[in-house]
Design an enzyme around this catalytic site. Sequence first.
Site, mmCIF file in Angstrom:
data_model
loop_
_atom_site.group_PDB
_atom_site.id
_atom_site.type_symbol
_atom_site.label_atom_id
_atom_site.label_comp_id
_atom_site.label_asym_id
_atom_site.label_seq_id
_atom_site.Cartn_x
_atom_site.Cartn_y
_atom_site.Cartn_z
ATOM 1 N N ASP A 16 0.866 -1.160 0.000
ATOM 2 C CA ASP A 16 0.000 0.000 0.000
ATOM 3 C C ASP A 16 0.918 1.229 0.000
ATOM 4 O O ASP A 16 2.111 1.117 0.306
ATOM 5 C CB ASP A 16 -0.893 -0.040 1.253
ATOM 6 C CG ASP A 16 -1.738 1.195 1.417
ATOM 7 O OD1 ASP A 16 -2.390 1.598 0.430
ATOM 8 O OD2 ASP A 16 -1.748 1.769 2.517
ATOM 9 N N ASP A 18 -0.173 5.079 0.936
ATOM 10 C CA ASP A 18 -0.449 6.043 2.003
ATOM 11 C C ASP A 18 -0.532 5.363 3.361
ATOM 12 O O ASP A 18 -1.333 4.450 3.560
ATOM 13 C CB ASP A 18 -1.767 6.773 1.716
ATOM 14 C CG ASP A 18 -1.687 7.603 0.444
ATOM 15 O OD1 ASP A 18 -0.846 8.502 0.388
ATOM 16 O OD2 ASP A 18 -2.467 7.336 -0.497
ATOM 17 N N ASP A 176 -1.501 -0.745 6.271
ATOM 18 C CA ASP A 176 -1.645 -0.074 7.560
ATOM 19 C C ASP A 176 -3.086 -0.005 8.028
ATOM 20 O O ASP A 176 -3.339 0.367 9.169
ATOM 21 C CB ASP A 176 -1.081 1.356 7.489
ATOM 22 C CG ASP A 176 -1.975 2.265 6.661
ATOM 23 O OD1 ASP A 176 -2.390 3.329 7.169
ATOM 24 O OD2 ASP A 176 -2.255 1.926 5.496
#
Length: 204
Positions: A16, A18, A176
Site C-alpha cells: 500500500d 499512504d 496499515d
Amino acid sequence: MKLDIPAGDFAGYIFDLDGTLVDTMPLHYRAWDAAMRQVGLQCPLDEELFYSLGGVPTLRVAELIAAHYQLTIDAHAVFDHKEALFSELQKDAQLIEPVVAFARRIALTHPVSIASGGPRAIVRATLELTGLATLFERNRVVTADDVVHGKPAPDMFLLAAQRMGVSPEKCLVFEDAEPGMRAAEAAGMKWVRVPSRASKPARP
C-alpha cells in the site's frame, strides 16, 4: 518500528502507499476536513472515521463521509476539491523509512508492486515526489482507476499479482489499515501490518 514478517516462500511483494510507504495520512485528513467543511460539515472531521476508511477508493470515501454526517454532496466535485487540496500538501510527505528500506532491499531479488486506493495521478505524484517511482515499474502500480471494486475487495491485489507474474498465495502484502488487510485476506495473501495512527489490532 518493528515489522513482523511472517515465514513463507514469498515470490512477490505488494505495498500500500499512504500510511505504509509514505506518511501521508495526516495530510489526507487535513484535505478531507477542509473539503467536507466546504460542503456543509459543521465540526472537525472525525479522525476515527477517517482512519477507518484507509485504503478505500477516494470517491467512495467522499460518499461514506457524507452518509455518516447526513450531507447531500456531489461526490465527484468533493473528490476533485479534496485531491486539489492534497496536491498542495504533498510536498510535506515523509517516507516511512523501515518499510521503504525493506522494499528497496527486497526489490533487488523479487518483483514489487503498489496497490493504492488513490487515483492514478495522485499516486504517481506521490511516488515521484518521494523518489520511490524508480522502485516500482509503471505497470506494477495499481490504483483505484485500474479496478471496478476497491479495497476491501481483493481486486487490486489480484491485479498486482498478475502484473508481477506471481500467484496470489505467493504474495506478501504490506498494509496499515483494516480495509487493506481484509482485501489481502480475500485475495488469499498473507499480510504485514504497518503500525500507524490508522492501525488497530487486527486478525493475524
